[in-house]
Design an enzyme around this catalytic site. Structure first.
Site, PDB file in Angstrom:
ATOM      1  N   ALA A 109       0.800  -1.229   0.000  1.00  0.00           N
ATOM      2  CA  ALA A 109       0.000   0.000   0.000  1.00  0.00           C
ATOM      3  C   ALA A 109       0.826   1.270   0.000  1.00  0.00           C
ATOM      4  CB  ALA A 109      -0.924   0.008   1.224  1.00  0.00           C
ATOM      5  N   GLY A 163       2.095   2.914  -5.897  1.00  0.00           N
ATOM      6  CA  GLY A 163       1.446   2.251  -7.021  1.00  0.00           C
ATOM      7  C   GLY A 163      -0.035   1.986  -6.837  1.00  0.00           C
ATOM      8  N   SER A 188      -2.409 -10.621 -13.029  1.00  0.00           N
ATOM      9  CA  SER A 188      -1.876  -9.900 -14.191  1.00  0.00           C
ATOM     10  C   SER A 188      -2.100 -10.712 -15.457  1.00  0.00           C
ATOM     11  CB  SER A 188      -0.378  -9.640 -14.017  1.00  0.00           C
ATOM     12  OG  SER A 188       0.175  -9.088 -15.198  1.00  0.00           O
ATOM     13  N   TYR A 245       7.888 -13.836 -13.211  1.00  0.00           N
ATOM     14  CA  TYR A 245       6.758 -13.008 -12.784  1.00  0.00           C
ATOM     15  C   TYR A 245       5.439 -13.621 -13.243  1.00  0.00           C
ATOM     16  CZ  TYR A 245       3.710  -8.909 -12.382  1.00  0.00           C
ATOM     17  OH  TYR A 245       2.688  -8.060 -12.070  1.00  0.00           O
TER      18      TYR A 245
END
Length: 275
Positions: A15, A18, A137, A163
């Site tokens: 937090a 971004g 993502s 990732y």
């Protein structure tokens, strides 16, 4: 935006910058009590000031480094002590790791920070959480997840593949959490390609992330997160993967229920939880 439940307690990991910070500010503006979790104390304090400016109250802050599972266990204990109920747990913390790194716990850093740590945190708090929102993502399409070898990316390391593997894990975890915890609404989302601090340990990558014109702002990237935190559950699909507030179909492998069950068992073993 639907909001049928009034003020909520929302814990947001990652937090301090971004998407996580943008979501925390938006949620606080809407009247929620937000709790900020981050790794860097200075950036966490700065984030708290931004939240205070829009809400009039200073949020509670919790520091934890997801590269150390003991930090996650300590975070869970402190959150349990502080709150009897967490309406929404936002598993947003994560990183793109540009070189092969192994954590103190013995895992490739991407899979630990992006999947194993939030998996552990969610399990330790599951009896107190009403809803899970997980930042996944579209990069999951580049992943090669093998639950039998969570450290496979360390061989012939490719940052985006590592990732993507962790993001596949996020989607599979969300679906399996929805199956195992029917009382908890669990949802994940693709925020788009967002201009954030990702890759900040490389000046070239950081410059590219900030300068490319097609990148979204963190505020735009956080829109679906905030929507999932507030939307009435009857209008959402448990375990669903969303993008731009619409249900999407992830890569077939990321929607495999048998793979999701195998990943859960492997992840539980990795972090020392019963399967």
């Amino acid at each position: 935006m639907e909001d049928l439940t009034g003020r909520r307690l929302v814990v947001v990991t990652g937090a301090s910058s971004g998407i996580g910070l943008a979501a925390a500010v938006d949620l606080a503006y809407r009247g929620d009590q937000v709790v900020l979790v981050g790794r860097d104390p200075a950036r966490l304090q700065a984030a708290a000031e931004q939240v205070r400016e829009v809400s009039g109250e200073r949020p509670e802050l919790f520091r934890a480094d997801f590269a150390a599972l003991d930090d996650v266990r300590g975070l869970a204990e402190r959150l349990r002590t502080a709150y009897d109920r967490i309406d929404v747990l936002v598993n947003n913390a994560g990183a793109i790791v540009l070189q092969p790194l192994t954590t103190v716990d013995g895992f490739e850093l991407s899979i630990q920070a992006n999947h194993l740590a939030p998996f552990l945190l969610s399990n330790l708090l599951a009896d107190r959480v009403g809803r899970l929102v997980v930042t996944a993502s579209g990069a999951h399409r580049s992943g090669r997840l093998d639950p039998d070898d969570l450290n496979a990316p360390l061989r012939r390391y490719r940052p985006m593949s590592a990732y993507g593997t962790s993001k596949q894990a996020n989607i599979l975890f969300t679906a399996e959490a929805a199956r195992r915890w029917p009382d908890v609404g669990a949802y994940c989302f693709h925020p788009g390609v967002v201009r954030t601090r990702f890759g900040s340990d490389s000046r070239l990558v950081e410059w590219g992330m900030r300068m490319l014109p097609l990148l979204r702002s963190p505020e735009k990237g956080a829109e679906t997160l905030v929507w999932l935190a507030h939307q009435d559950r009857s209008r959402l699909t448990d375990g669903g993967y969303y993008h731009d507030r619409r249900l999407r179909r992830p890569l077939r492998r990321a929607a495999d229920p048998q793979l999701a069950a195998r990943l859960w068992a492997a992840s539980a073993k990795a972090v020392g939880l019963p399967g």
